[in-house]
Design an enzyme around this catalytic site. Sequence first.
Site, PDB file in Angstrom:
ATOM      1  N   MET A  30       0.853  -1.192   0.000  1.00 13.65           N
ATOM      2  CA  MET A  30       0.000   0.000   0.000  1.00 13.65           C
ATOM      3  C   MET A  30       0.890   1.244   0.000  1.00 13.65           C
ATOM      4  O   MET A  30       0.466   2.319   0.424  1.00 13.65           O
ATOM      5  CB  MET A  30      -0.925  -0.005   1.211  1.00 13.65           C
ATOM      6  CG  MET A  30      -1.882  -1.206   1.185  1.00 13.65           C
ATOM      7  SD  MET A  30      -3.393  -0.942   2.132  1.00 13.65           S
ATOM      8  CE  MET A  30      -2.754  -0.735   3.757  1.00 13.65           C
ATOM      9  N   HIS A  34       9.148   0.931   3.291  1.00 15.10           N
ATOM     10  CA  HIS A  34      10.250   0.997   4.261  1.00 15.10           C
ATOM     11  C   HIS A  34      11.132  -0.228   4.068  1.00 15.10           C
ATOM     12  O   HIS A  34      10.911  -1.024   3.137  1.00 15.10           O
ATOM     13  CB  HIS A  34       9.685   1.106   5.685  1.00 15.10           C
ATOM     14  CG  HIS A  34       8.652   0.067   6.010  1.00 15.10           C
ATOM     15  ND1 HIS A  34       8.933  -1.285   6.036  1.00 15.10           N
ATOM     16  CD2 HIS A  34       7.330   0.168   6.286  1.00 15.10           C
ATOM     17  CE1 HIS A  34       7.840  -1.960   6.350  1.00 15.10           C
ATOM     18  NE2 HIS A  34       6.840  -1.108   6.483  1.00 15.10           N
ATOM     19  N   HIS A  37       9.577  -3.615   3.296  1.00  8.85           N
ATOM     20  CA  HIS A  37       9.207  -3.829   1.885  1.00  8.85           C
ATOM     21  C   HIS A  37      10.457  -4.096   1.041  1.00  8.85           C
ATOM     22  O   HIS A  37      10.437  -4.914   0.126  1.00  8.85           O
ATOM     23  CB  HIS A  37       8.484  -2.603   1.322  1.00  8.85           C
ATOM     24  CG  HIS A  37       7.190  -2.285   2.012  1.00  8.85           C
ATOM     25  ND1 HIS A  37       7.034  -1.181   2.822  1.00  8.85           N
ATOM     26  CD2 HIS A  37       5.993  -2.909   2.003  1.00  8.85           C
ATOM     27  CE1 HIS A  37       5.799  -1.143   3.291  1.00  8.85           C
ATOM     28  NE2 HIS A  37       5.139  -2.174   2.811  1.00  8.85           N
ATOM     29  N   GLY A 147       5.285 -10.118   4.119  1.00 10.34           N
ATOM     30  CA  GLY A 147       6.099 -10.053   5.344  1.00 10.34           C
ATOM     31  C   GLY A 147       5.420 -10.809   6.468  1.00 10.34           C
ATOM     32  O   GLY A 147       4.189 -10.745   6.621  1.00 10.34           O
ATOM     33  N   ASP A 150       2.750  -9.359   9.200  1.00 17.81           N
ATOM     34  CA  ASP A 150       1.311  -9.570   9.021  1.00 17.81           C
ATOM     35  C   ASP A 150       1.071 -11.081   8.914  1.00 17.81           C
ATOM     36  O   ASP A 150       0.669 -11.594   7.867  1.00 17.81           O
ATOM     37  CB  ASP A 150       0.830  -8.845   7.773  1.00 17.81           C
ATOM     38  CG  ASP A 150       1.024  -7.343   7.899  1.00 17.81           C
ATOM     39  OD1 ASP A 150       0.455  -6.749   8.819  1.00 17.81           O
ATOM     40  OD2 ASP A 150       1.782  -6.775   7.092  1.00 17.81           O
ATOM     41  N   ARG A 187       2.833   2.367   9.745  1.00 17.31           N
ATOM     42  CA  ARG A 187       2.106   3.129  10.774  1.00 17.31           C
ATOM     43  C   ARG A 187       3.020   3.652  11.876  1.00 17.31           C
ATOM     44  O   ARG A 187       2.574   4.452  12.707  1.00 17.31           O
ATOM     45  CB  ARG A 187       0.985   2.274  11.374  1.00 17.31           C
ATOM     46  CG  ARG A 187      -0.116   1.981  10.361  1.00 17.31           C
ATOM     47  CD  ARG A 187      -1.340   1.348  10.970  1.00 17.31           C
ATOM     48  NE  ARG A 187      -2.482   1.424  10.075  1.00 17.31           N
ATOM     49  CZ  ARG A 187      -2.881   0.445   9.259  1.00 17.31           C
ATOM     50  NH1 ARG A 187      -2.223  -0.689   9.213  1.00 17.31           N
ATOM     51  NH2 ARG A 187      -3.933   0.614   8.466  1.00 17.31           N
TER      52      ARG A 187
HETATM   53  O1  PAF Z   1       0.047  -5.877   3.554  1.00 10.75           O
HETATM   54  C1  PAF Z   1      -0.406  -4.935   2.876  1.00 10.75           C
HETATM   55  O2  PAF Z   1       0.245  -3.924   2.667  1.00 10.75           O
HETATM   56  C2  PAF Z   1      -1.808  -5.034   2.299  1.00 10.75           C
HETATM   57  O3  PAF Z   1      -2.657  -5.707   3.163  1.00 10.75           O
HETATM   58  C3  PAF Z   1      -1.837  -5.668   0.889  1.00 10.75           C
HETATM   59  C4  PAF Z   1      -1.370  -7.118   0.939  1.00 10.75           C
HETATM   60  C5  PAF Z   1      -0.969  -4.884  -0.050  1.00 10.75           C
HETATM   61  C6  PAF Z   1      -3.270  -5.666   0.351  1.00 10.75           C
HETATM   62  O4  PAF Z   1      -3.760  -4.372   0.232  1.00 10.75           O
END
Ligand code: PAF
Length: 285
Positions: A30, A34, A37, A147, A150, A187
């Site tokens: 999204m 950082h 990612h 990652g 999550d 966040r």
């Molecule tokens: O983990 C995220 O950033 C979001 O949940 C994703 C997988 C991009 C779906 O919008």
Amino acid sequence: MEIIKRTPQMKALAARLREEGHRIGFVPTMGALHAGHMSLMQRARQMSDIVVVSIFINPIQFGPSEDLDRYPRDLAHDAEICMSRGVDYIFAPLIDEVYPENFSSYVIVEGLSDRLCGASREGHFRGVTTVVSKLFNVVKPHFAFFGRKDAQQSVIIKRMVADLCMDPEIVVCPIVRDEDGLALSSRNVYLSAEERQAATVLHRSLEKVQVLFGAGTREAAVLQAAMEELIATEPLVRIDYIEIVDTRDLEPVQAIEDGRPVLIAVAAFVGKTRLIDNVVLNGEI
Ligand code: PAF
């Protein structure tokens, strides 16, 4: 590196790349990128010929009282990060193409989506699985990288891919932490200096559990109580949940058995910011 905004263009490109025999690695995001990612992009780069990163703030995974409006947005900065990691394409789809008028098809992974974060974020995982399915259909990846921060999201997406015979292999990558142990999250920028310091208690509580586990403690209730006790020392932190569950079905476990992978997950509000963190014992997701 090219930024693609139109869905038909991305779809046609992905089809052509597949026909030419390229292996497509996909990192859905999204934005607000950082180092967490970046580690996914790096893994994608190692495993694939072509790396695609999507940047799309998915409105349907935010609840009415959540932070959709203030979620950080900076495509130019995100593009610089992608470029520095050797990404080939950014797919930043237009909202009207992801959710056109009369959009009415959703993907729901029942059971798994209602637990842990799903219990307090109603509809969140329906939003995630719907958009990820759609992105998979457009980007047509061979591998998709998520990652482990999550963790529940990864478990749910793996189940969705298996249940619906989707193509991509799901690769779950380790949590990336700052020097003070705080798990990286888009966040974290919401935290004041004081809150940031307090937030490290989440990581510290998971470390405490690992020490107790290493010393032979197996009862979930004892491990959970130890976490609660430590987190209670930080008045700025309010626990949303602590769960000790089997990694496959997210069912609570009473005791951690040898060889059975278990997820210990915590979600907490630090001030107004909700953060999550976890550890997996006896294996991986
Ligand atoms: O983990 C995220 O950033 C979001 O949940 C994703 C997988 C991009 C779906 O919008």
